[in-house]
Scaffold this motif. Structure first.
Motif, short mmCIF file in Angstrom:
data_model
loop_
_atom_site.label_atom_id
_atom_site.label_comp_id
_atom_site.label_asym_id
_atom_site.label_seq_id
_atom_site.Cartn_x
_atom_site.Cartn_y
_atom_site.Cartn_z
N UNK A 124 1.84 -21.21 13.60
CA UNK A 124 0.86 -20.94 14.65
C UNK A 124 -0.57 -21.25 14.20
N UNK A 125 -0.79 -21.33 12.89
CA UNK A 125 -2.10 -21.75 12.41
C UNK A 125 -2.97 -20.64 11.85
N UNK A 126 -4.23 -20.98 11.70
CA UNK A 126 -5.19 -20.11 11.02
C UNK A 126 -5.44 -18.77 11.71
N UNK A 127 -5.14 -18.67 12.98
CA UNK A 127 -5.37 -17.40 13.67
C UNK A 127 -4.46 -16.29 13.14
N UNK A 128 -3.46 -16.67 12.36
CA UNK A 128 -2.50 -15.69 11.83
C UNK A 128 -2.72 -15.39 10.33
N UNK A 129 -3.82 -15.86 9.78
CA UNK A 129 -4.07 -15.68 8.34
C UNK A 129 -3.98 -14.22 7.92
N UNK A 130 -4.62 -13.34 8.67
CA UNK A 130 -4.64 -11.92 8.30
C UNK A 130 -3.25 -11.31 8.32
N UNK A 131 -2.45 -11.67 9.31
CA UNK A 131 -1.10 -11.13 9.40
C UNK A 131 -0.22 -11.66 8.26
N UNK A 132 -0.37 -12.93 7.94
CA UNK A 132 0.40 -13.50 6.82
C UNK A 132 0.00 -12.84 5.50
N UNK A 133 -1.29 -12.65 5.34
CA UNK A 133 -1.78 -11.99 4.12
C UNK A 133 -1.21 -10.58 4.03
N UNK A 134 -1.21 -9.86 5.14
CA UNK A 134 -0.68 -8.49 5.15
C UNK A 134 0.81 -8.48 4.78
N UNK A 135 1.55 -9.46 5.29
CA UNK A 135 2.98 -9.55 4.94
C UNK A 135 3.16 -9.74 3.44
N UNK A 136 2.35 -10.63 2.87
CA UNK A 136 2.48 -10.90 1.43
C UNK A 136 2.03 -9.70 0.60
#
Length: 128
Positions: free
Chosen positions: A71-83
């Motif tokens: 989905x792109x950069x708008x999901x950076x925070x959510x991906x970071x939280x998952x990691x």
């Protein structure tokens, strides 16, 4: 690179790669003459997927991460939280494994002491 080359470089089966493509973990696979063609980016992405898998992240979570990535950069925070969450889980697992290792080392020490005592006792009996 062809699917067989990618599979060999990653030490997985071509079937695994086809399955990962089917469930959306690998996207944008080029086709040349009806055959899959993978880029270095696909290789690096698959290395990351396999690392997540090897560290115990469930495939469903990896799929979620992959969907967010797509989905792109708008999901950076959510991906970071998952990691970050996965990292915390790994730290807990490491701490638990270290605790198990200490317990095993203590048990091994007991056996080593008992073996020395047994050997000394046996040596004493043989002298008499």
């Amino acid at each position: 690179m062809k699917i067989s080359e990618l599979a060999q470089r990653l030490d997985v089966s071509p079937h695994t790669l086809r399955y990962y493509e089917k469930i959306g973990l690998i996207r944008d696979v080029d086709r040349a003459g009806g055959r899959r063609v993978y880029t270095e980016n696909a290789l690096n992405w698959m290395r990351f997927i396999l690392r997540l898998k090897q560290t115990g992240m469930p495939l469903k979570k990896i799929q979620r991460y992959s969907d967010l990535r797509h989905k792109g950069d708008s999901t950076l925070s959510e991906r970071k939280a998952m990691l970050l969450s996965h990292r915390q889980d790994l730290e807990e697992n490491i701490n638990q494994l270290q605790s198990h290792l200490v317990a095993l080392d203590q048990k091994i020490e007991i056996y080593e002491t008992l073996e020395k005592e047994y050997d000394a006792l046996r040596a004493g009996i043989e002298k008499t």
